[in-house]
Design an enzyme around this catalytic site. Structure first.
Site, PDB file in Angstrom:
ATOM      1  N   LYS A 186       0.823  -1.207   0.000  1.00  0.00           N
ATOM      2  CA  LYS A 186       0.000   0.000   0.000  1.00  0.00           C
ATOM      3  C   LYS A 186       0.869   1.274   0.000  1.00  0.00           C
ATOM      4  O   LYS A 186       2.082   1.198   0.181  1.00  0.00           O
ATOM      5  CB  LYS A 186      -0.924  -0.003   1.223  1.00  0.00           C
ATOM      6  CG  LYS A 186      -1.974  -1.133   1.191  1.00  0.00           C
ATOM      7  CD  LYS A 186      -2.936  -1.012   0.025  1.00  0.00           C
ATOM      8  CE  LYS A 186      -4.283  -1.691   0.243  1.00  0.00           C
ATOM      9  NZ  LYS A 186      -4.279  -3.166   0.086  1.00  0.00           N
TER      10      LYS A 186
HETATM   11  C1  LIG Z   1      -5.545  -3.995   0.908  1.00  0.00           C
HETATM   12  C2  LIG Z   1      -7.014  -3.860   1.014  1.00  0.00           C
HETATM   13  C3  LIG Z   1      -7.739  -4.334   2.117  1.00  0.00           C
HETATM   14  C4  LIG Z   1      -7.155  -5.179   3.195  1.00  0.00           C
HETATM   15  O1  LIG Z   1      -6.005  -4.756   3.739  1.00  0.00           O
HETATM   16  P1  LIG Z   1      -4.920  -5.774   4.366  1.00  0.00           P
HETATM   17  O2  LIG Z   1      -4.100  -4.831   5.170  1.00  0.00           O
HETATM   18  O3  LIG Z   1      -4.154  -6.371   3.220  1.00  0.00           O
HETATM   19  O4  LIG Z   1      -5.639  -6.759   5.178  1.00  0.00           O
HETATM   20  C5  LIG Z   1      -9.096  -4.085   2.171  1.00  0.00           C
HETATM   21  N1  LIG Z   1      -9.724  -3.418   1.184  1.00  0.00           N
HETATM   22  C6  LIG Z   1      -9.079  -2.972   0.102  1.00  0.00           C
HETATM   23  C7  LIG Z   1      -9.824  -2.217  -0.947  1.00  0.00           C
HETATM   24  C8  LIG Z   1      -7.701  -3.195  -0.038  1.00  0.00           C
HETATM   25  O5  LIG Z   1      -7.078  -2.777  -1.130  1.00  0.00           O
END
Ligand SMILES: *Cc1c(COP(=O)(O)O)cnc(C)c1O
Length: 394
Positions: A186
């Site tokens: 991210k």
């Molecule tokens: C990455 C993501 C998540 C979940 O996040 P994690 O930290 O990987 O559990 C939830 N919703 C969206 C849209 C994402 O891109």
């Protein structure tokens, strides 16, 4: 986009602060921790960034969604409306708390369509979770109006859009709670981590207690805390929080870089008649992690996606075929596969996921190609990229 592109001395310093004390736990050990409270500092800075009254870090964005829903009173058997274009975590978290994901149409923002939302609301609908996909926003003002009118809880999945705003208000602040992800790929990364913001003290109290076994965090002796209710362990560690703290401080600079890089490519693509662009309700609030374009039809989109890959233009997903991000290929959901019986297997009236029909979403996704915007590109690399992209359209 990924924050790991710009790891530097700042991340190392924050992590070393923690390692030098040996305190990896976010609570307690007041003397040993030598004044370092990385999770708490991150939470404070997340409030400063978003303007939210309260924030709490979790072990992941998925955990953040689960905790946010439970803390807002969503539970077993409740219907929760989600988009069919998202990362699987959105609907997984709904299933994990025993609730029922209901998929509604998206519009040309690539996010939930507020004008279609009411078609999917039933007397069992308790929450709507719009996802601000690929760094940009849904028509969140209209979605909020529909939720308010129908007395439904709004929780934003802003996992891909930290730092984004809509008319000056941070994405994540429109509903009862907003969730972020700080996973390894991210914009802001902790390795693994997530965050929740809210303006309501009672929801915040539910959040920090539920995410830590129901402990009330009152008093100095951790073993003597009370448990107002059952909880779970969704805590973040100080090591993860330390990385994220350094990253969060770089976010404004990251967004600036992404906007500049995105603009160069978008300006070049404006010259191509057959290309149109994703609707971004407030361009100023875009975090610019992706540039998403529409081709005239599925055939041409597949043709261009194939040619981009062949020309070595990396990071251009054709989401319609993607197994992580579009409902068509979510076989585990479609078949409700699980190693054991889940709460949803007991519900007779959950949707038949083998038979979900979302023609408007299909039509949009079929002609969509996204292009990931990186932080480390040099100007000449971007120009080279633009040349290759324009070559593909010839
Ligand atoms: C990455 C993501 C998540 C979940 O996040 P994690 O930290 O990987 O559990 C939830 N919703 C969206 C849209 C994402 O891109």
């Amino acid at each position: 986009m990924p924050g790991f592109e710009i790891f530097g001395e700042e991340e190392k310093k924050e992590v070393l602060d923690v390692l030098e004390t040996g305190v990896l736990f976010r609570y307690g050990f007041d003397n040993a921790r030598n004044g370092h409270w990385k999770a708490q500092s991150f939470e404070k800075e997340l409030c400063d960034l978003t303007g939210a009254g309260f924030s709490h870090l979790c072990s992941s964005g998925t955990a953040a969604l689960c905790v946010a829903m439970v803390s807002c009173g969503i539970g077993a058997g409740d219907e929760v409306i989600v988009p069919p274009f998202t990362f699987v975590a959105t609907f997984e978290s709904v299933l994990n708390i025993g609730a029922i994901p209901v998929f509604a149409e998206i519009d040309d923002t690539l996010c939930l369509d507020p004008e279609k939302l009411e078609d999917f609301i039933t007397e069992k609908t308790k929450a709507v979770i719009p996802v601000h996909m690929c760094g940009s926003m849904a028509k969140i003002d209209r979605i909020k109006e529909v939720c308010d009118k129908n007395n439904i809880v709004l929780i934003e999945d802003a996992c891909q859009s930290i730092g984004g705003t809509f008319h000056g208000t941070a994405l994540g602040r429109f509903g009862k709670a907003g969730c972020y992800s700080f996973d390894a790929v991210k914009t802001v990364t902790c390795g693994e981590g997530g965050g929740i913001i809210t303006d309501e003290k009672n929801i915040y109290d539910n959040i920090h207690m539920y995410a830590d076994h129901g402990h009330d965090h009152i008093g100095n002796d951790r073993g003597l805390e009370n448990h107002p209710f059952l909880g779970m362990n969704y805590r973040i560690s100080e090591l993860n929080a330390a990385v994220g703290l350094a990253q969060l401080r770089k976010l404004p600079e990251m967004i600036k870089t992404q906007k500049r890089n995105k603009k160069m490519i978008k300006d070049a693509l404006k010259e191509i008649n057959e290309v149109s662009f994703r609707n971004i309700p407030d361009e100023d609030g875009d975090t610019a992690t992706f540039l998403s374009v529409f081709l005239p039809d599925e055939k041409r989109a597949r043709d261009i996606a194939g040619k981009l890959a062949k020309a070595g233009v990396t990071g251009c997903p054709y989401w319609y075929d993607n197994k992580w991000h579009y409902i068509k290929k979510w076989d585990h959901l479609i078949n409700l596969s699980a190693p054991t019986k889940l709460p949803i297997h007991k519900y007779e009236n959950h949707p038949d996921y083998r038979n979900i029909k979302l023609p408007q979403s299909d039509n949009i996704m079929k002609k969509t190609i996204s292009m990931q915007i990186m932080l480390n590109w040099t100007e000449s690399e971007i120009e080279e990229r633009i040349d290759k992209i324009l070559g593909v359209f010839k």
